[in-house]
Write an enzyme that holds these catalytic residues in place. Sequence first.
Site, mmCIF file in Angstrom:
data_model
loop_
_atom_site.group_PDB
_atom_site.id
_atom_site.type_symbol
_atom_site.label_atom_id
_atom_site.label_comp_id
_atom_site.label_asym_id
_atom_site.label_seq_id
_atom_site.Cartn_x
_atom_site.Cartn_y
_atom_site.Cartn_z
ATOM 1 C CE LYS A 132 -1.514 1.521 3.893
ATOM 2 N NZ LYS A 132 -0.816 2.846 3.898
ATOM 3 C CG ASP A 174 -2.788 1.699 7.241
ATOM 4 O OD1 ASP A 174 -3.557 2.675 7.175
ATOM 5 O OD2 ASP A 174 -1.549 1.801 7.227
ATOM 6 N N PRO A 228 9.586 -5.467 2.972
ATOM 7 C CG PRO A 228 11.219 -3.931 2.340
ATOM 8 C CD PRO A 228 9.949 -4.556 1.865
ATOM 9 C CB SER A 285 -2.217 -3.192 7.450
ATOM 10 O OG SER A 285 -1.910 -2.497 8.636
ATOM 11 C CB ILE A 336 4.716 -0.124 1.604
ATOM 12 C CG1 ILE A 336 5.746 -1.161 2.047
ATOM 13 C CG2 ILE A 336 5.403 1.065 0.950
ATOM 14 C CD1 ILE A 336 6.600 -1.703 0.891
ATOM 15 N N GLY A 337 2.417 -0.712 4.422
ATOM 16 C CA GLY A 337 1.276 -1.510 4.868
ATOM 17 C C GLY A 337 1.466 -3.001 4.903
ATOM 18 N N GLY A 338 2.693 -3.485 5.010
ATOM 19 C CA GLY A 338 2.935 -4.924 4.946
ATOM 20 C C GLY A 338 2.142 -5.744 5.937
#
Length: 288
Positions: A10, A135, A94, A103, A99-101
């Site tokens: 994201k 998120d 990462p 979530s 970047i919302g990993g």
Amino acid sequence: MLKTEFAPAKLNLTLEVLGRRPDGFHEIRSLVAFAKDVGDRLTLGPGRFSATETTGPFAAEIAEGNLVDKAFAAISAAVPGFEFERLTLEKILPVASGIGGGSADAAAALRLMQRTFPSASGLDYSAIGRALGADVPVCLKSRAALMTGLGEHIENVELPGDLFAVLVNPLVSVPQNKTARVFALLAAPPVTIDRVSEDSPEFSTVEQVIAYAAARGNALEKPARELFPIIDTLLSKLGQLAGSRFVQLSGAGPTCFALFDTKRAAESATAELENRHPDWWIRSTRLA
């Protein structure tokens, strides 16, 4: 039979922090987009679930009690007798990178449970997502949207089909309380209204997206730079790439991105950066 679910990265194309609420949380307004082909992947297969098995280049960085396990626990609590199969998370993004990993992973797990187990199909997955993290609800949809409030108010947005991005993460050490520290450095004033609403923007060209993003920016960029000075370098390098139209930090960082209007330009920029900075995590993708 194996079942899989993609958990796309994201990007916060904008992130306005409109003030601190009386409960200590922050009122935001954010235009978000999702990567079409950059993200983690969940796989459900034969076996009995005890905890998520993690593979991939960033598996070792996942802390105990990750959001996928919390998503499973939430469904188990809501559906008596619920049993899940063996679940594997391929961690490509990462960790704690803006970047919302986490979530996105939790949202993918909820989607996987919803389509796999009829007994769990009637649950309010948006409410479960909100309980897991701000998120998670927008990641459940995994499509461009305007988020307001704490992130619970979501309006779909259509992006032009020729919007591409290059994502760069310097793979520096990230504290577990990164986001809280960035918000503390921001020191946002109290919000003056209960909720800020705005009509969803309409875009027909990349230029319109860039103009919208440039006018609003990311309020967390300045405090994030105090925590991660390398953000200055990332933004500078991204801005120098041929075809780069707009650069910005995503979320609380440290991942930064550049927007492009052709796939070829984005892929060429990615190759150039990879040659110059092989120690960075770099990906190109189309946004939707």
